[in-house]
Design an enzyme around this catalytic site. Structure first.
Site, PDB file in Angstrom:
ATOM      1  N   ASP A  60      13.970 -49.837 -79.230  1.00 61.09           N
ATOM      2  CA  ASP A  60      15.223 -49.909 -78.947  1.00 61.09           C
ATOM      3  C   ASP A  60      15.569 -51.312 -78.421  1.00 61.09           C
ATOM      4  OD1 ASP A  60      17.828 -49.113 -79.058  1.00 61.09           O
ATOM      5  OD2 ASP A  60      17.813 -48.367 -77.133  1.00 61.09           O
ATOM      6  N   GLU A  79      24.990 -43.572 -76.388  1.00 60.95           N
ATOM      7  CA  GLU A  79      24.991 -44.902 -76.319  1.00 60.95           C
ATOM      8  C   GLU A  79      25.171 -45.004 -78.120  1.00 60.95           C
ATOM      9  OE1 GLU A  79      21.210 -46.694 -74.987  1.00 60.95           O
ATOM     10  OE2 GLU A  79      22.239 -46.963 -73.004  1.00 60.95           O
ATOM     11  N   LYS A 124      15.542 -41.575 -71.433  1.00 57.10           N
ATOM     12  CA  LYS A 124      15.821 -41.948 -72.792  1.00 57.10           C
ATOM     13  C   LYS A 124      15.012 -41.204 -73.737  1.00 57.10           C
ATOM     14  CE  LYS A 124      18.343 -45.800 -71.907  1.00 57.10           C
ATOM     15  NZ  LYS A 124      19.371 -46.206 -72.860  1.00 57.10           N
ATOM     16  N   ASP A 156      21.961 -43.029 -78.973  1.00 59.49           N
ATOM     17  CA  ASP A 156      20.738 -43.231 -78.040  1.00 59.49           C
ATOM     18  C   ASP A 156      20.911 -42.525 -76.813  1.00 59.49           C
ATOM     19  OD1 ASP A 156      18.223 -43.756 -77.372  1.00 59.49           O
ATOM     20  OD2 ASP A 156      18.775 -45.669 -76.374  1.00 59.49           O
ATOM     21  N   HIS A 191      27.898 -55.589 -73.696  1.00 61.97           N
ATOM     22  CA  HIS A 191      27.137 -54.433 -72.807  1.00 61.97           C
ATOM     23  C   HIS A 191      26.232 -55.025 -71.878  1.00 61.97           C
ATOM     24  CE1 HIS A 191      25.232 -50.525 -72.215  1.00 61.97           C
ATOM     25  NE2 HIS A 191      23.788 -51.138 -72.370  1.00 61.97           N
ATOM     26  N   GLU A 195      24.979 -46.972 -81.180  1.00 67.37           N
ATOM     27  CA  GLU A 195      24.285 -48.020 -81.636  1.00 67.37           C
ATOM     28  C   GLU A 195      23.953 -47.932 -83.064  1.00 67.37           C
ATOM     29  OE1 GLU A 195      20.195 -48.431 -79.815  1.00 67.37           O
ATOM     30  OE2 GLU A 195      21.014 -47.799 -77.769  1.00 67.37           O
TER      31      GLU A 195
HETATM   32 MN    MN Z   1      19.650 -47.453 -76.205  1.00 69.37          MN
END
Ligand code: MN
Length: 437
Positions: A148, A221, A275, A255, A155, A223
């Site tokens: 990632d 998140e 995560k 994510d 951001h 993405e």
């Molecule tokens: Mn991420």
């Protein structure tokens, strides 16, 4: 053939007739559909009582590639039935870009409105077209390694302002390399798979010692991510110029992040349990070929990047992205409208950087963009930014407020490219958050 892909410059000269904007299909494509004949994304699906198999989306239908192969419509292709009678796209992907490109052209020819070969064989049509509404979509790729990145400047700047120094929001390395970390592939799930709120350690600033319990600051998140074809052997690098030859296609990526766990655990080695409890992806892999018409100019990179990160041409991709919170009463609340083009680092730069040390990527690796935020609040790609660390909650239609994501909320992300009346979409990635176990 399988396992290694030799890059040749001739393959850069594209002949992608599947992208012809004038093509129409004999399969009905409703207005506003994400899946016109110019898209033809690949996925893995399952219907009642049948095993998973590989398919292509067209309008509201799925073209069943296993059935198509069995019925003899895929002659002169290198693939045998094992490429389609399977629960992942990996076998097909193992043949590399040129062969998959030619294959997508063949699918396009078969679905083209003036081609009677399949169109007029009603018995076969009934066997190869499946209603999307009657199919369950599965994780499309057996994912090897997951990386990632952190490639959106807005951001990274927002996070730097919130947690460090508003005057020096970006760390010194940020404009010199695409910052990334190795994530975890085992917990990547397909759209529609509910997740449980994670538990873990956290320590609020006013606490002396950490405590354990359900995450209090659960975030998404926004993405995008891409899947790779087989790469080069260990020790070799992929240049920015070669990178596209190793990229199969893209999906939407949520994510999931546990901000309270993250704040406490991430020093000094970076993200870990905050995560790796879940990452959700959309079900259809839109090929990079299908996205080529939507290329747009990349960010101006100042200071200039090192030569191995420089690139030619327009390498950003204009993909409109949106985030919706569906509250438990069923109301949709659109909370962000962002765009993949806000990325500072392109996917070609990410892949070149990832392999510059000789790290080998493999067929089915997955590389995420990092949270994609634009310059204004309505384009931010996480609750952390949208509510500015929870200080400015978002109002929902049902009268409630959100600082972060609640139990029984459903987060939906959608994405599509649109230009000159042509729309190439990703469908959605939709995930319900269940209480901690
Ligand atoms: Mn991420």
């Amino acid at each position: 053939m399988r396992g290694t892909v030799i890059f040749t410059k001739t393959s850069v000269t594209m002949n992608i007739r599947a992208n012809d904007p004038n093509r129409r299909s004999w399969v009905e494509v409703p207005k506003g559909s994400d899946f016109p004949i110019q898209n033809l994304p690949f996925g893995v699906f399952k219907t009642q009582g049948e095993k998973p198999r590989v398919g292509v989306a067209i309008g509201n239908k799925i073209l069943d590639l296993k059935a198509l192969h069995v019925l003899g419509h895929l002659p002169n292709q290198p693939f045998n039935i094992n490429a389609f009678d399977t629960d992942s796209l990996n076998t097909m992907m193992s043949y590399g870009k040129k062969i998959v490109r030619e294959f997508r052209n063949r699918i396009s020819d078969l679905l083209e409105e003036n081609n009677p070969e399949l169109r007029d064989n009603h018995n076969h049509v009934a066997q190869v077209l499946v209603e999307q509404a009657e199919a369950e979509m599965l994780l499309p790729v057996q994912i090897g390694d997951y990386t990632d990145f952190y490639s959106s400047i807005d951001h990274a700047t927002n996070v730097g302002k919130m947690f460090r120094d508003p005057e020096n929001a970006l760390l010194p390395n940020w404009k010199h390399l695409p910052v990334g970390y190795h994530g975890r592939s085992s917990s990547i799930v397909s759209s529609g798979t509910a997740i449980h709120r994670p538990k873990g350690q956290s320590k609020a600033p006013d606490q002396e010692l950490p405590s354990f319990g359900p995450c209090k600051l659960l975030d998404f998140e926004l993405e995008t991510g891409f899947f790779t074809f087989p790469g080069k052997p260990l020790g070799h690098s992929i240049s920015t110029e070669e990178a596209d030859e190793y990229i199969f296609g893209m999906v939407l990526l949520n994510d999931w992040s546990a901000r309270d766990i993250q704040t406490w655990e991430y020093v000094p080695l970076g993200p870990f349990l905050a995560k790796n409890f879940a990452s959700s992806i959309s079900s259809w892999v839109v090929t990079l070929d299908a996205l080529e018409p939507f290329r747009t100019k990349g960010a101006t990179q100042v200071p200039a990047v090192l030569p191995y990160l420089s690139y030619q041409g327009e390498k950003n991709i204009d993909i409109h992205l949106e985030v919706i919170i569906q509250t438990p009463d069923g109301n949709d609340n659109t909370i962000s409208n962002s765009n993949n083009k806000y990325m500072y680092w392109t996917i070609e730069q990410q892949l070149a950087h990832h392999t510059v040390n000789g790290c080998n990527i493999r067929c089915g690796d997955f590389l995420g963009s990092g949270t994609i935020s634009g310059p204004t609040r309505d384009t931010f790609g996480s609750m952390l930014e949208l509510t500015w660390k929870g200080t400015q909650p978002l109002k929902m239609k049902d009268g409630s407020e959100r600082k972060f994501i609640n139990d029984n909320d459903t987060v939906v992300m959608r994405g599509y490219c649109e230009k000159d009346g042509l729309r190439i979409g990703f469908g959605e990635v939709k995930t319900k958050v269940l209480p901690a176990i």
